[in-house]
Motif scaffolding. Structure first.
Motif, PDB file in Angstrom:
ATOM      1  N   GLN A   1       0.810  -1.220   0.000  1.00  0.00           N
ATOM      2  CA  GLN A   1       0.000   0.000   0.000  1.00  0.00           C
ATOM      3  C   GLN A   1       0.840   1.266   0.000  1.00  0.00           C
ATOM      4  N   GLU A   2       1.915   1.297   0.772  1.00  0.00           N
ATOM      5  CA  GLU A   2       2.646   2.537   0.973  1.00  0.00           C
ATOM      6  C   GLU A   2       3.849   2.720   0.055  1.00  0.00           C
ATOM      7  N   VAL A   3       4.435   1.632  -0.418  1.00  0.00           N
ATOM      8  CA  VAL A   3       5.613   1.752  -1.280  1.00  0.00           C
ATOM      9  C   VAL A   3       5.252   1.475  -2.732  1.00  0.00           C
ATOM     10  N   TRP A   4       4.536   0.390  -2.983  1.00  0.00           N
ATOM     11  CA  TRP A   4       4.179   0.034  -4.367  1.00  0.00           C
ATOM     12  C   TRP A   4       2.936   0.794  -4.847  1.00  0.00           C
ATOM     13  N   ARG A   5       2.143   1.295  -3.951  1.00  0.00           N
ATOM     14  CA  ARG A   5       0.998   2.177  -4.225  1.00  0.00           C
ATOM     15  C   ARG A   5       0.152   1.785  -5.432  1.00  0.00           C
ATOM     16  N   GLY A   6      -0.465   0.641  -5.332  1.00  0.00           N
ATOM     17  CA  GLY A   6      -1.400   0.233  -6.371  1.00  0.00           C
ATOM     18  C   GLY A   6      -0.795  -0.547  -7.525  1.00  0.00           C
TER      19      GLY A   6
END
Length: 83
Positions: A49-54
């Motif tokens: 969620q926070e690094v690869w963001r989708g």
């Protein structure tokens, strides 16, 4: 290297002994997330969620990014950027 030598600047970028770190963007984001959450465990879902963001995050890509952060820290104390 102690964890105390690592910190985040006001924009959330990792620092080593107060100096910006020379890491590729994904590895820099992985390290920043770990630093923000310490001493808590960071889940794979949190990285997604926070690094690869989708975008699709495979177990291999996460392991590779963490490995690169570790290798950088072992080989060059994370190579602070010098101006």
């Amino acid at each position: 290297m102690s964890a105390d030598a690592l910190s985040l600047d006001e924009h959330g970028f990792p620092l080593l002994d107060g100096q910006p770190l020379k890491l590729p963007p994904k590895e820099r984001a992985v390290l920043a997330l770990l630093l923000r959450r310490q001493p808590a465990v960071v889940s794979k879902d949190d990285f997604a969620q926070e690094v690869w963001r989708g975008t699709v995050m495979s177990d291999e890509s996460l392991a590779r990014s963490i490995s690169r952060v570790r290798l950088s820290s072992e080989s060059s104390r994370l190579s602070p950027i010098t101006k």
